[in-house]
Design a protein around this motif. Structure first.
Motif, PDB file in Angstrom:
ATOM      1  N   SER A 135       0.845  -1.192   0.000  1.00 45.58           N
ATOM      2  CA  SER A 135       0.000   0.000   0.000  1.00 45.58           C
ATOM      3  C   SER A 135       0.879   1.240   0.000  1.00 45.58           C
ATOM      4  N   ALA A 136       0.336   2.309  -0.566  1.00 43.01           N
ATOM      5  CA  ALA A 136       1.145   3.515  -0.727  1.00 43.01           C
ATOM      6  C   ALA A 136       1.579   4.101   0.598  1.00 43.01           C
ATOM      7  N   THR A 137       0.716   3.992   1.615  1.00 40.80           N
ATOM      8  CA  THR A 137       1.011   4.542   2.939  1.00 40.80           C
ATOM      9  C   THR A 137       0.563   3.547   4.001  1.00 40.80           C
ATOM     10  N   ASP A 138       0.772   3.913   5.263  1.00 44.38           N
ATOM     11  CA  ASP A 138       0.301   3.087   6.382  1.00 44.38           C
ATOM     12  C   ASP A 138      -1.191   3.308   6.553  1.00 44.38           C
ATOM     13  N   GLU A 139      -2.002   2.575   5.786  1.00 42.97           N
ATOM     14  CA  GLU A 139      -3.435   2.830   5.722  1.00 42.97           C
ATOM     15  C   GLU A 139      -4.178   2.139   6.867  1.00 42.97           C
ATOM     16  N   GLY A 140      -5.212   2.824   7.388  1.00 44.33           N
ATOM     17  CA  GLY A 140      -6.069   2.233   8.409  1.00 44.33           C
ATOM     18  C   GLY A 140      -5.392   2.158   9.766  1.00 44.33           C
ATOM     19  N   ASP A 141      -6.184   1.725  10.762  1.00 42.93           N
ATOM     20  CA  ASP A 141      -5.649   1.644  12.126  1.00 42.93           C
ATOM     21  C   ASP A 141      -4.513   0.650  12.223  1.00 42.93           C
ATOM     22  N   GLU A 142      -4.703  -0.522  11.617  1.00 43.88           N
ATOM     23  CA  GLU A 142      -3.648  -1.535  11.691  1.00 43.88           C
ATOM     24  C   GLU A 142      -2.409  -1.077  10.936  1.00 43.88           C
ATOM     25  N   GLY A 143      -2.603  -0.412   9.788  1.00 45.89           N
ATOM     26  CA  GLY A 143      -1.463   0.072   9.029  1.00 45.89           C
ATOM     27  C   GLY A 143      -0.665   1.103   9.795  1.00 45.89           C
ATOM     28  N   ILE A 145      -0.230   1.135  12.854  1.00 43.17           N
ATOM     29  CA  ILE A 145       0.511   0.427  13.908  1.00 43.17           C
ATOM     30  C   ILE A 145       1.637  -0.410  13.307  1.00 43.17           C
ATOM     31  N   TYR A 146       1.342  -1.122  12.223  1.00 45.41           N
ATOM     32  CA  TYR A 146       2.275  -2.143  11.733  1.00 45.41           C
ATOM     33  C   TYR A 146       2.987  -1.762  10.440  1.00 45.41           C
ATOM     34  N   GLY A 147       2.533  -0.747   9.706  1.00 47.01           N
ATOM     35  CA  GLY A 147       3.219  -0.374   8.475  1.00 47.01           C
ATOM     36  C   GLY A 147       2.352  -0.563   7.248  1.00 47.01           C
ATOM     37  N   ARG A 148       2.991  -0.689   6.094  1.00 51.86           N
ATOM     38  CA  ARG A 148       2.283  -0.792   4.815  1.00 51.86           C
ATOM     39  C   ARG A 148       1.760  -2.207   4.607  1.00 51.86           C
ATOM     40  N   ARG A 149       0.536  -2.297   4.109  1.00 51.52           N
ATOM     41  CA  ARG A 149      -0.127  -3.589   3.905  1.00 51.52           C
ATOM     42  C   ARG A 149       0.370  -4.233   2.617  1.00 51.52           C
ATOM     43  N   VAL A 150       0.598  -5.561   2.674  1.00 51.15           N
ATOM     44  CA  VAL A 150       0.897  -6.328   1.468  1.00 51.15           C
ATOM     45  C   VAL A 150      -0.413  -6.564   0.735  1.00 51.15           C
ATOM     46  N   GLN A 158      -3.611  -9.551   5.493  1.00 53.10           N
ATOM     47  CA  GLN A 158      -3.288  -9.353   6.907  1.00 53.10           C
ATOM     48  C   GLN A 158      -1.788  -9.464   7.140  1.00 53.10           C
ATOM     49  N   VAL A 159      -0.978  -9.055   6.160  1.00 54.07           N
ATOM     50  CA  VAL A 159       0.467  -9.020   6.297  1.00 54.07           C
ATOM     51  C   VAL A 159       0.913  -7.580   6.093  1.00 54.07           C
ATOM     52  N   PHE A 160       1.727  -7.079   7.025  1.00 53.55           N
ATOM     53  CA  PHE A 160       2.177  -5.694   6.993  1.00 53.55           C
ATOM     54  C   PHE A 160       3.696  -5.655   7.021  1.00 53.55           C
ATOM     55  N   VAL A 161       4.260  -4.645   6.351  1.00 56.66           N
ATOM     56  CA  VAL A 161       5.714  -4.489   6.304  1.00 56.66           C
ATOM     57  C   VAL A 161       6.046  -3.039   6.616  1.00 56.66           C
ATOM     58  N   ARG A 162       6.947  -2.840   7.559  1.00 54.55           N
ATOM     59  CA  ARG A 162       7.465  -1.494   7.836  1.00 54.55           C
ATOM     60  C   ARG A 162       8.953  -1.505   7.506  1.00 54.55           C
ATOM     61  N   PHE A 163       9.352  -0.569   6.667  1.00 58.56           N
ATOM     62  CA  PHE A 163      10.715  -0.514   6.116  1.00 58.56           C
ATOM     63  C   PHE A 163      11.508   0.576   6.826  1.00 58.56           C
ATOM     64  N   TYR A 164      12.714   0.211   7.294  1.00 57.62           N
ATOM     65  CA  TYR A 164      13.646   1.172   7.887  1.00 57.62           C
ATOM     66  C   TYR A 164      14.887   1.223   7.004  1.00 57.62           C
ATOM     67  N   SER A 165      15.161   2.402   6.436  1.00 58.76           N
ATOM     68  CA  SER A 165      16.195   2.522   5.408  1.00 58.76           C
ATOM     69  C   SER A 165      17.599   2.326   5.958  1.00 58.76           C
ATOM     70  N   GLY A 166      17.823   2.605   7.269  1.00 57.46           N
ATOM     71  CA  GLY A 166      19.148   2.396   7.845  1.00 57.46           C
ATOM     72  C   GLY A 166      19.927   3.669   8.101  1.00 57.46           C
ATOM     73  N   THR A 167      19.220   4.769   8.313  1.00 62.60           N
ATOM     74  CA  THR A 167      19.945   5.984   8.668  1.00 62.60           C
ATOM     75  C   THR A 167      20.495   5.860  10.080  1.00 62.60           C
ATOM     76  N   LEU A 168      21.532   6.628  10.371  1.00 64.38           N
ATOM     77  CA  LEU A 168      22.128   6.581  11.707  1.00 64.38           C
ATOM     78  C   LEU A 168      21.208   7.200  12.753  1.00 64.38           C
ATOM     79  N   SER A 169      20.247   8.013  12.321  1.00 64.32           N
ATOM     80  CA  SER A 169      19.363   8.697  13.271  1.00 64.32           C
ATOM     81  C   SER A 169      18.016   8.016  13.442  1.00 64.32           C
ATOM     82  N   GLN A 170      17.772   6.880  12.779  1.00 64.52           N
ATOM     83  CA  GLN A 170      16.445   6.273  12.861  1.00 64.52           C
ATOM     84  C   GLN A 170      16.147   5.794  14.278  1.00 64.52           C
ATOM     85  N   THR A 171      14.861   5.800  14.624  1.00 62.61           N
ATOM     86  CA  THR A 171      14.427   5.410  15.969  1.00 62.61           C
ATOM     87  C   THR A 171      13.910   3.979  15.946  1.00 62.61           C
TER      88      THR A 171
END
Length: 912
Positions: A135-143, A145-150, A158-171
């Motif tokens: 999905s283009a963005t973290d859609e809906g309540d579950e999105g 919380i969990y990220g972009r929907r597959v 019901q599968v979600f993916v949240r991507f972290y690019s790897g910056t030194l400042s990421q939380t």
């Protein structure tokens, strides 16, 4: 394994060992590039007066280890190599964490590391045998919380993916923190600074999704520095080497090679690459290579593009990463006075034209217009990494040179694997280059005049020869300067290989590979389940207490597992590693070997899978503190000491019986019932006897060599005997070597026994026996080694006997180590004996010398007063000089004076 990322994500990744600097000499490539084995653009080494590119055409299509654009198996465990994704690559990632929560734990969170350096974008995922978008963005309540929907997962997905690019400042991921089960497994410290990773959340038991899917991630890899876009070094743009935020994504293989040469860093920490100074990488040559790669072709592709998962760590060299990139752009490598750079596959301008007049014909000259048949290729079957086929290795169209095939009169085929190529148009172009280049056959060497001193290795020249009637383009392989001549100049000797513009003619071909349907991911056991390590005490073969650790785990039902590897080491010295192996049917294993008491140890296991199934990583080590043990030398337990001394006496006295039993055991081998167990038996026997009245003298010798199922023996027995009625003297010698293998157990034995006996019937006898034996037994990984030496002398007259015994034994076994020596003299009758002996005993925890005698005297041999006498349980000292004396209590012989100094006492008592 769930806890591995707790350390990895709390800090930057641990620095890998520095990559060995790879100096390319000769053929730098394997299966893949026409030039990597020297067909056209050879690898080039510049140095001193000799400049050489050593060709190795025989290696043109041979494979060697190299990195590639995909990782189609999920990695598990720790201590893996670092990986940095370049270009657009496919990976299943390194699984580092799993968490389950909510009712019945039906929501599962998985964390996969994709790269040890930041990436640009997650494009799509492969699931259920097809590519799926997000999905283009973290859609809906579950999105949220969990990220972009597959998208396209059953109804709604019901599968979600949240991507972290790897910056030194990421939380840290908030959902991993909030739903950690139990709380605290993931914290705000687990940021994964500098690490590109994804969090996959699966809600099972909804919409028929009952299991966690296996995903393949397509990722746009690391942004890289392009000097062509840096206005401070002659380019045009905002790129700066020291500011990674200015870098951009690229699929240019020359740009990738440049960044790997300089090294990719987090701050001062090198993640992958060599770390070559910029001064050694001439920008004009590098920019030329980059521009050639970016050239637009008629089929709509760029001339050369690539993708690669570059690695750094144990067993990975810099060349492992550079080779597939060089192959992806048909490049050779130059290491010269001005620095290091690639020559990318493209037509070159002719820099000089040489005629026959320019050649020194009086100097050595070589010319061959054809290659050896072993170096000819007319058919090439190439492969590339196909994104459409989920980054599996996929065949390109087979290239056949019909003209060459007719000339060769047989098919001369070779296979090339382009492991960094993901565009079939580029792959077809490279395969076409390879087969065309292999047909330029002329090669040789000669000396030319000094006016050509400026030509360099790798350049193209033209030779117009009236003598041979041809004009050929040549590429310089090597260059050497001759000796300084009388005219103050030097000739130039070159070796060369024929080239031509036709090699790089960019003709497009249609790729029609067979349809590949990837197999589903099998469910493999990753580690032993419910592993436990419990410290305990083990009783050794000599009665000593030994520290131990009892390991146990659940029964292994995975049929691909053949056994379990075990490693353990003291925390204080991680380099001292002990290893063991058990088969898959074992669920309990006792560790003793090498352990020390009250010491912290680390233990880890690894499943050993059947060959060809899969690699398995070591588990995270667990810590165990071994228990304290009672030493063999208790400071005040005299009852225990008496018990040990009695044991020494019995062990030494048992020497004669041990020798006689060994004689019986070995002697029985010659009996028919034992010898019958051997399938082949060879025997030599000699015997002579002399008799005269009541006198008899006899000599017997028997030699046996026998083999059979799992056993072999060689034995020699000699016997001498003389007798006068009932008075007998005998001498027996038995030399034996033997090997037995039964049910996986191996026993190897060598022994030498000599027994002498003299008897006067009814009055007296005397004997002297000796034994030397060595035994090694092996059962799986359990090995026991034992050595014995015994000399026993016995004399007996009218019921009174005297004996002198020397016995030594060494034992090395999983249950413990022991070395023991006894020197014992004994005299007496069956009712009463007197003993005197010295006993040496050494175990892994203690060493002891025991002296047993009614009186123990130490003397210098000159004075009438002995300084130390032990008799009747009392030690007498005379003429004693003490330095510092520490005591609990001193008491005078008459009991009138007592001095105490222990516990809370410190007093002197005097009675009058």
């Amino acid at each position: 394994m769930q806890y591995i990322l707790a350390i990895v994500f709390a800090l930057l990744a641990t620095p890998a060992a520095a990559d060995p600097i790879s100096i390319v000499i000769g053929a730098i490539g394997a299966a893949g590039s026409w030039l990597l084995s020297g067909t056209v653009l050879a690898n080039i080494v510049l140095g001193g007066l000799l400049v050489a590119a050593k060709y190795a055409l025989g290696t043109l299509f041979q494979s060697k280890p190299k990195s590639q654009a995909s990782a189609t198996e999920t990695k598990y465990g720790e201590n893996l190599v670092r990986e940095v994704g370049l270009g657009t690559f496919g990976t299943r990632g390194h699984h580092v964490y799993r968490n389950a929560f909510d009712k019945g734990n039906h929501i599962v969170q998985d964390v996969y590391k994709l790269s040890d350096f930041r990436c640009t974008e997650l494009l799509r995922v492969q699931m259920d045998g097809e590519w799926k978008l997000l999905s283009a963005t973290d859609e809906g309540d579950e999105g949220r919380i969990y990220g972009r929907r597959v998208l396209g997962v059953h109804e709604g997905g019901q599968v979600f993916v949240r991507f972290y690019s790897g910056t030194l400042s990421q939380t840290a991921d908030p959902a991993l923190i909030a739903y950690a089960n139990p709380t605290g497994r993931w914290t705000s410290a687990h940021r994964g600074a500098g690490i590109c990773y994804v969090v996959v959340t699966t809600i099972t038991d909804v919409d028929n999704l009952t299991s966690v899917p296996s995903l393949l991630f397509e990722v746009k890899g690391a942004p890289l520095y392009d000097p062509r876009k840096d206005s401070t070094v002659g380019g045009s743009g905002a790129h700066r080497w020291n500011d990674q935020s200015t870098w951009e994504y690229t699929s240019n293989p020359a740009v990738m090679m440049y960044n790997l040469e300089r090294g990719i860093y987090h701050g001062t920490e090198k993640i992958v690459g060599r770390g070559v100074p910029a001064s050694q990488l001439p920008l004009s040559e590098w920019m030329t290579a980059m521009n050639i790669c970016d050239e637009a072709m008629a089929d709509g592709s760029k001339r050369y593009t690539a993708a690669l998962i570059a690695s750094s760590g144990d067993g990975v060299t810099h060349d492992t990463n550079m080779t597939p990139l060089r192959e992806a752009c048909a490049a050779s490598w130059v290491e010269g006075v001005i620095g290091e750079y690639p020559i990318v596959g493209a037509n070159q301008a002719v820099v000089a034209t040489i005629t026959d007049d320019d050649i020194a014909w009086d100097k050595p000259f070589q010319l061959s217009l054809t290659r050896p048949r072993s170096e000819l290729v007319n058919t090439v079957a190439a492969t590339y990494i196909s994104p459409d086929k989920f980054y599996e290795t996929t065949s390109l169209a087979t290239r056949v040179d019909d003209t060459a095939l007719a000339q060769d009169r047989e098919r001369l085929a070779a296979k090339i694997d382009y492991t960094a190529v993901t565009d079939p148009r580029v792959g077809d172009r490279l395969a076409d280059i390879a087969i065309r280049a292999s047909r330029y056959q002329a090669h040789g060497s000669y000396t030319i005049h000094p006016k050509y001193l400026g030509v360099q290795v790798g350049q193209w020249i033209s030779w117009v020869s009236a003598r041979y009637g041809f004009t050929k383009k040549l590429q310089i392989q090597s260059k050497a300067l001759g000796a300084l001549g009388s005219d103050g100049t030097r000739d130039v000797r070159i070796s060369w290989q024929e080239v031509g513009d036709g090699i790089f003619d960019p003709t497009a071909y249609t790729t029609t590979p067979p349809v590949i349907t990837p197999n589903a991911e099998p469910a493999y056991l990753a580690a032993v389940e419910n592993f436990n390590a419990v410290p305990n005490i083990v009783l050794g073969a000599t009665g000593d207490q030994l520290p131990g650790i009892r390991l146990y785990w659940d029964e292994i039902t995975d049929g691909t597992v053949v056994g379990v590897d075990i490693q353990y080491w003291p925390v204080s010295d991680p380099t001292q590693i002990f290893s063991a192996y058990v088969t898959r049917d074992v669920t309990v294993y006792q560790i003793v070997n090498g352990l020390t008491s009250q010491t912290e140890w680390q233990i880890r296991t690894r499943l050993r899978a059947a060959p060809g199934t899969r690699p398995v990583a070591w588990t995270a080590p667990v810590n165990v503190l071994t228990l304290g043990i009672e030493t063999n030398l208790p400071p005040i337990d005299f009852a225990k000491l008496d018990e040990d001394i009695n044991g020494y006496l019995g062990w030494a006295s048992d020497g004669l019986r041990y020798v006689l039993e060994e004689l019986d055991r070995i002697g029985s081998i010659v009996a028919n019932q034992d010898a019958a167990n051997y399938s082949d038996k060879q025997q030599i026997r000699r015997e002579i006897t002399s008799t005269s009245g009541s006198l008899t003298a006899k000599f017997t010798e028997e030699i046996i060599a026998a083999t059979g199922p799992g056993s072999a023996i060689a034995q020699r027995i000699e016997s001498l005997e003389v007798a006068v009625e009932d008075d007998i003297a005998t001498a027996v010698s038995n030399l034996t070597t033997q090997i037995n293998t039964v049910d996986g157990r191996v026993d190897v034995v060598s022994s030498n026994v000599t027994a002498l006996q003299a008897t006067v019937a009814g009055k007296a006898d005397a004997s002297a026996v000796s034994l030397l034996s060595a035994t090694v037994s092996e059962q799986g990984d359990m090995i026991t080694s034992q050595g014995n030496a015994i000399i026993d002398l016995q004399s007996q007259v009218n019921g009174v006997s005297a004996s002198a015994t020397f016995r030594a034994q060494t034992v090395a076994a999983p249950s413990g180590w022991n070395s023991r020596i006894a020197l014992q003299a004994r005299v007496g009758t069956s009712d009463s004996y007197k003993n005197a002996g010295i006993y040496f005993d050494v175990t892994p925890t203690n060493s002891r010398i025991v002296v047993s005698a009614d009186q123990f005297v130490v003397t210098d041999g000159a004075n009438t007063v002995q300084p130390l006498i032990a008799t009747g349980g009392v030690v007498y000292l005379t003429n004693v000089r003490l330095g510092t004396l520490k005591f609990d209590q001193l008491e005078s012989n008459n009991g009138k004076l007592i001095m105490r100094g222990y516990g809370s006492y410190a007093d002197i008592r005097i009675w009058t």
